[in-house]
Design an enzyme around this catalytic site. Sequence first.
Site, PDB file in Angstrom:
ATOM      1  N   HIS A  27     -81.566 -27.154 -32.040  1.00  0.00           N
ATOM      2  CA  HIS A  27     -80.718 -26.889 -32.443  1.00  0.00           C
ATOM      3  C   HIS A  27     -79.263 -28.077 -32.763  1.00  0.00           C
ATOM      4  CE1 HIS A  27     -75.669 -27.100 -31.075  1.00  0.00           C
ATOM      5  NE2 HIS A  27     -76.176 -25.912 -31.584  1.00  0.00           N
ATOM      6  N   GLU A  54     -82.750 -24.961 -36.585  1.00  0.00           N
ATOM      7  CA  GLU A  54     -81.291 -23.490 -35.821  1.00  0.00           C
ATOM      8  C   GLU A  54     -80.830 -24.885 -37.148  1.00  0.00           C
ATOM      9  OE1 GLU A  54     -77.930 -23.105 -34.844  1.00  0.00           O
ATOM     10  OE2 GLU A  54     -78.534 -24.890 -35.026  1.00  0.00           O
ATOM     11  N   ASP A  56     -76.668 -24.012 -39.327  1.00  0.00           N
ATOM     12  CA  ASP A  56     -75.107 -23.394 -39.600  1.00  0.00           C
ATOM     13  C   ASP A  56     -74.475 -23.133 -40.721  1.00  0.00           C
ATOM     14  OD1 ASP A  56     -74.304 -23.198 -36.269  1.00  0.00           O
ATOM     15  OD2 ASP A  56     -74.979 -25.532 -36.318  1.00  0.00           O
ATOM     16  N   HIS A  69     -71.043 -27.288 -38.714  1.00  0.00           N
ATOM     17  CA  HIS A  69     -71.686 -26.218 -38.170  1.00  0.00           C
ATOM     18  C   HIS A  69     -69.590 -26.615 -37.699  1.00  0.00           C
ATOM     19  CE1 HIS A  69     -69.924 -25.809 -33.473  1.00  0.00           C
ATOM     20  NE2 HIS A  69     -70.681 -25.242 -33.884  1.00  0.00           N
ATOM     21  N   GLU A 129     -77.838 -19.695 -39.027  1.00  0.00           N
ATOM     22  CA  GLU A 129     -76.710 -18.664 -38.491  1.00  0.00           C
ATOM     23  C   GLU A 129     -75.347 -19.237 -40.070  1.00  0.00           C
ATOM     24  OE1 GLU A 129     -72.971 -19.402 -35.338  1.00  0.00           O
ATOM     25  OE2 GLU A 129     -74.781 -20.519 -34.333  1.00  0.00           O
TER      26      GLU A 129
END
Length: 262
Positions: A27, A54, A56, A69, A129
């Site tokens: 993450h 992962e 953003d 993020h 994401e």
Amino acid sequence: MTLTPVDTAAGTHFLRKPGEPLRIWAHRGGSSSAPENTAASDEVARRAGVDWIETDVQSTKDGVPVVLHDATVDRTTNGTGEIRSLTAAQVAELDAGSWFAPAFAGQRVRTLVQQLDGLRARGGNLLLEIKNVHTRDSVGRIVDDVYDREMSGRVFVQSFEPQHLRWVRELAPELPLGLLRGVLDPDPVAIAKDLEVLAYNPSEAALQTRPGIVAELHAAGVAVNIWTVDNPTSWRALERAGVDGIITNRPAELAGWSAATR
């Protein structure tokens, strides 16, 4: 350490086979040990042997996809303001590491292209994401960056917003998709089929409201990955529940736990 590129474009199945370990999704990189979404954080995950990082992605004022993020730069940099009010050049000047620890001073907010180049050079695959509000054009710019860097076989796209996933499906039908959820849909299988996603990714709390949904989604060929889980008690419970992967801030610890308990 050599990480294995995952050929998602060839249709790799993301369901965990019997006896296989949980898939680990780091993450924002190794964000418990380095400032999130930075090159240092990616390196922590990479050195832990984690194949998937992962991240953003949002757009700057001038439309450049950057790895961040929050809607603002306030928490994770020495700057202030909404990311959409800043140009890419302004964002590039920000220090994204000192807030975490002095040793990380000088880490930067990267463009998506810079992160993809780092993965190409040093290894790893990207769980990307699409964060916050986007237009079809801004989603298209993200997709273009992935293809321009020849990384389509190493990127898995997820979002909380079904429309984002529909746009990606239109623009790049071979990219694998995942739907993020904080609360389970009334019919997760139906929406997964409608969006043609390979993974349905709820929070741990959402899954606890209906743990049987894992088997239902698996029967439909849809993988289940849970976010964001950082403790061994939950890791064990989720493994026994049959989930396919865990998104965690502690990828090195989860990798060690997984190896030690097999």
